[in-house]
Design an enzyme around this catalytic site. Structure first.
Site, PDB file in Angstrom:
ATOM      1  N   LYS A 120     -33.679  -5.419  31.194  1.00 42.60           N
ATOM      2  CA  LYS A 120     -34.854  -4.805  31.822  1.00 42.60           C
ATOM      3  C   LYS A 120     -36.116  -5.123  31.011  1.00 42.60           C
ATOM      4  CE  LYS A 120     -36.936  -0.399  32.964  1.00 42.60           C
ATOM      5  NZ  LYS A 120     -36.844   1.042  33.073  1.00 42.60           N
ATOM      6  N   GLU A 168     -29.811  -7.576  20.816  1.00 45.62           N
ATOM      7  CA  GLU A 168     -28.464  -8.110  21.052  1.00 45.62           C
ATOM      8  C   GLU A 168     -28.495  -9.160  22.162  1.00 45.62           C
ATOM      9  OE1 GLU A 168     -29.300  -4.934  20.816  1.00 45.62           O
ATOM     10  OE2 GLU A 168     -27.664  -3.702  20.027  1.00 45.62           O
ATOM     11  N   GLY A 214     -32.633   1.801  33.114  1.00 46.13           N
ATOM     12  CA  GLY A 214     -31.609   0.818  32.744  1.00 46.13           C
ATOM     13  C   GLY A 214     -30.223   1.205  33.247  1.00 46.13           C
ATOM     14  N   ARG A 215     -29.841   2.477  33.035  1.00 44.96           N
ATOM     15  CA  ARG A 215     -28.481   2.906  33.425  1.00 44.96           C
ATOM     16  C   ARG A 215     -28.375   3.214  34.914  1.00 44.96           C
ATOM     17  NH1 ARG A 215     -30.989   5.975  29.832  1.00 44.96           N
ATOM     18  NH2 ARG A 215     -31.658   8.083  30.359  1.00 44.96           N
ATOM     19  N   GLU A 268     -26.317   9.175  27.783  1.00 41.29           N
ATOM     20  CA  GLU A 268     -27.673   8.712  27.471  1.00 41.29           C
ATOM     21  C   GLU A 268     -28.680   9.532  28.278  1.00 41.29           C
ATOM     22  OE1 GLU A 268     -29.189   4.539  28.258  1.00 41.29           O
ATOM     23  OE2 GLU A 268     -28.808   4.334  26.123  1.00 41.29           O
ATOM     24  N   HIS A 320       0.164   8.943  28.599  1.00 41.72           N
ATOM     25  CA  HIS A 320       1.035   8.567  27.485  1.00 41.72           C
ATOM     26  C   HIS A 320       0.233   8.377  26.198  1.00 41.72           C
ATOM     27  CE1 HIS A 320       4.444   8.122  30.181  1.00 41.72           C
ATOM     28  NE2 HIS A 320       3.534   7.703  31.053  1.00 41.72           N
ATOM     29  N   LYS A 349     -32.391   1.277  16.212  1.00 36.23           N
ATOM     30  CA  LYS A 349     -32.896  -0.083  16.467  1.00 36.23           C
ATOM     31  C   LYS A 349     -33.908  -0.471  15.395  1.00 36.23           C
ATOM     32  CE  LYS A 349     -32.758   0.034  21.557  1.00 36.23           C
ATOM     33  NZ  LYS A 349     -33.572   0.000  22.762  1.00 36.23           N
TER      34      LYS A 349
HETATM   35  O1  F6P Z   1     -30.366   1.034  23.881  1.00 29.92           O
HETATM   36  C1  F6P Z   1     -30.505   1.719  25.048  1.00 29.92           C
HETATM   37  C2  F6P Z   1     -30.993   0.878  26.152  1.00 29.92           C
HETATM   38  O2  F6P Z   1     -32.366   0.942  26.151  1.00 29.92           O
HETATM   39  C3  F6P Z   1     -30.382   1.337  27.457  1.00 29.92           C
HETATM   40  O3  F6P Z   1     -31.029   2.416  27.993  1.00 29.92           O
HETATM   41  C4  F6P Z   1     -30.446   0.097  28.269  1.00 29.92           C
HETATM   42  O4  F6P Z   1     -29.592   0.163  29.379  1.00 29.92           O
HETATM   43  C5  F6P Z   1     -30.041  -0.934  27.256  1.00 29.92           C
HETATM   44  O5  F6P Z   1     -30.635  -0.495  26.056  1.00 29.92           O
HETATM   45  C6  F6P Z   1     -30.410  -2.350  27.556  1.00 29.92           C
HETATM   46  O6  F6P Z   1     -31.785  -2.494  27.751  1.00 29.92           O
HETATM   47  P1  F6P Z   1     -32.378  -3.800  28.432  1.00 29.92           P
HETATM   48  O7  F6P Z   1     -31.848  -3.888  29.817  1.00 29.92           O
HETATM   49  O8  F6P Z   1     -33.868  -3.593  28.406  1.00 29.92           O
HETATM   50  O9  F6P Z   1     -31.956  -4.969  27.603  1.00 29.92           O
END
Ligand code: F6P
Length: 550
Positions: free
Chosen positions: A206, A212, A267-268, A353, A384, A512
């Site tokens: 987003k 990452e 995002g979620r 979250e 199990h 972060k």
């Molecule tokens: O670290 C949390 C977050 O901001 C989430 O809310 C989000 O889904 C994820 O990182 C990834 O963010 P992006 O889509 O901006 O890479």
């Protein structure tokens, strides 16, 4: 503002809890033959049995009064209407607009967003159709066979969960891969399985600033360029899903290969937007639209059904009931469907979250517990593993069983066994087994009095452990859409009751920031003294063990 704990309905529930806490679920069922009929709901193709809960009709009335006092209905409507429901980021949360299947306009800042939503959807259809029918060609003229989604959090968990859930509808030629972890092993092990000539990389972010994802995307592009491919070939193999046009172009992805969405999509909550591309590629756009339709049907139910007949509202009220009045701060999600194996992980982000907050919307500290811990694994595997604790441990763990009645892979008696296990678990949790029942059972099996005495504490079950059961005919795209939307609205209603903002996530920022500065320190590789002694010690030990310290 009035804190939820100060509301009349909250106080009434606290008093009511004192009245009902020693009535067992067995008692409730024994006293009322019609309990199953009284505590069930149907919506958007889903059926909910919530009779195995510590509730009476009075409890339900009190819970509904709480929802009324918290203005749940008008808050829900406000979210649908584009109100600023995320005040700390000054945004609406309009994931419902992404699955708005009618002609109804949705106005944000004076502008109907629906034409833009529809236009991105049609671009997505054109692109995904080309990849699916084999007319989108890689740099050596071959059709795409593998798709690697690079994203994390909402840009990974939703698409991954949905692609897995709808695997029976997957395109035969396309294999979907998901790389989220910055651990290089995730990328390297994925790249070992694919061929640069026939692989499409989706960079899903987003913000297009997530460390990452950008690190993984750069490594993927380097790997791609180490093949016979040239810079000009990147456009045939890399697409971006983002709200950040500038950053996408700066990364080197063609603006034509970018599919946008908007800051009013959390995002979620973004699976319904371009972030759903892996699902579109896997099951095709027609089925993706059925998926949107399922969610839309649940939206309409959530928006219009009276509170006492409203499935997400009822699920949310039950969570509030257990979390705040029964001190049950953990919630188990047990899907009895192998295809839903990533559903608990997806719900973890959605709920934890969203509702892992300690301040009210106005910034004042909360005075009650907020979002519970959510966890789970598909049944029957959980039985199990950790069900022991759920049956006989000291924690009260409300459980949601989710069962698709018809298998998409009928195989002998497997489905009947699966179903039997699902229903058996909720019955066992509720009924337990008294010492008298155990005694009779052991006597019948010929056990000695001594054995009965010594084992009765171990082998009896208190029962009285609550659960919901959600049934769906078959796990189709429509059903999955409805199921996800059910939980999205449940989370929203819980937040409305606790008066917290479910759409921000400031809690992830500190880690972060610190990771960024520690990364720089690791890069410089001199003895670190700027942190506490534990963190300094760990960094310095790592530098030493890796022979990086001078
Ligand atoms: O670290 C949390 C977050 O901001 C989430 O809310 C989000 O889904 C994820 O990182 C990834 O963010 P992006 O889509 O901006 O890479």
């Amino acid at each position: 503002m009035t804190h939820p704990v100060d509301l009349d309905a909250w106080k009434a529930l606290a008093a009511h809890h004192d009245d009902v806490k020693s009535t067992t679920l067995r008692d409730l069922f024994a006293a009322d033959d019609a309990r199953f009929e009284k505590f069930q709901l149907s919506a958007a193709g889903l059926f909910l049995d919530y009779s195995k809960n510590h509730i009476t009709e009075k409890t339900r009335d009190n819970l509904v009064e709480l929802a009324e006092e918290c203005q749940v209905q008008s808050r829900l409507q406000g979210m649908f209407d584009g109100d600023i429901v995320n005040p700390t980021e000054a945004r609406p949360a309009l994931h419902t607009a992404l699955r708005n299947r009618g002609d109804k306009p949705v106005v944000v800042a004076g502008e109907d967003v629906m034409p833009d939503v529809k236009s991105v959807l049609s671009r997505l259809r054109v692109f995904t159709d080309k990849v699916r029918d084999g007319s989108w060609l890689g740099f050596t003229g071959k059709p795409i066979t593998d798709v690697v989604n690079i994203g994390i959090g909402g840009s990974d968990l939703g698409p991954l969960m949905a692609v897995e859930a709808l695997a029976p509808f997957a395109h035969a030629r396309l294999t979907m891969h998901f790389v989220s972890n910055v651990d290089g092993s995730h990328m390297v092990s994925t790249l070992k399985k694919v061929n640069p000539e026939t692989t499409l990389f989706i960079v899903a972010s987003k913000t297009f600033s997530t460390q990452e994802t950008l690190t993984n995307a750069h490594s993927a592009r380097n790997w791609f360029l180490e093949s016979e491919a040239s810079d000009a070939d990147v456009s045939k193999h890399f697409v971006a899903l983002s709200t950040n046009h500038e950053a996408v172009v700066e990364f080197g992805i063609d603006a034509d290969n970018m599919f946008g969405f908007w800051d009013w999509v959390g995002g979620r909550y973004s699976l319904w937007s371009a972030i759903g591309m892996p699902l579109m590629l896997s099951v095709g756009m027609d089925r993706f639209e059925q998926f949107l339709q399922g969610a839309h049907d649940m939206d309409e139910h959530a928006r219009t059904a009276p509170l006492s007949e409203n499935m997400p509202v009822m699920l949310a009220l039950l969570t509030v009931w257990y979390n705040n009045f029964w001190s049950a701060h953990s919630h188990l999600i047990a899907p009895y469907d192998q295809y839903l194996h990533r559903f608990p992980a997806y719900l973890q982000q959605l709920t934890m979250e969203s509702n892992g907050k300690s301040v009210h919307i106005d910034g004042s500290p909360v005075t009650c517990a907020t979002g519970p811990v959510v966890w789970g694994e598909p049944g029957t595997n959980g039985q199990h593993a950790y069900f022991q604790l759920v049956h006989q441990g000291t924690h009260l763990i409300p459980t949601d069983f989710i069962m698709a009645l018809e298998s998409l892979n009928p195989l002998g008696s497997h489905q009947d066994l699966l179903m039997a296990n699902c229903f058996a678990q909720s019955e066992a949790l509720m009924m337990g087994k008294t010492k008298e029942e155990l005694r009779a059972e052991m006597q019948e099996a010929g056990a000695s009095e001594e054995a009965i005495e010594s084992l009765s504490g171990h082998r009896s079950f208190s029962g009285n452990r609550p659960s919901n059961t959600v049934l769906v005919q078959q796990l189709t795209p429509h059903a999955l859409g409805a199921l996800i939307a059910l939980y999205e609205h449940k989370v929203f209603v819980e937040a409305a009751i606790w008066d917290i903002n479910p759409f921000d996530q400031w809690g992830v920022e500190l880690g972060k920031q610190l990771a960024k500065s520690i990364h720089q320190e690791i890069d410089v590789a001199t003895t670190v003294t700027s942190h506490d002694s534990s963190t300094n010690g760990l960094i310095n030990r790592a530098l030493k063990l890796k022979n990086l310290l001078a």
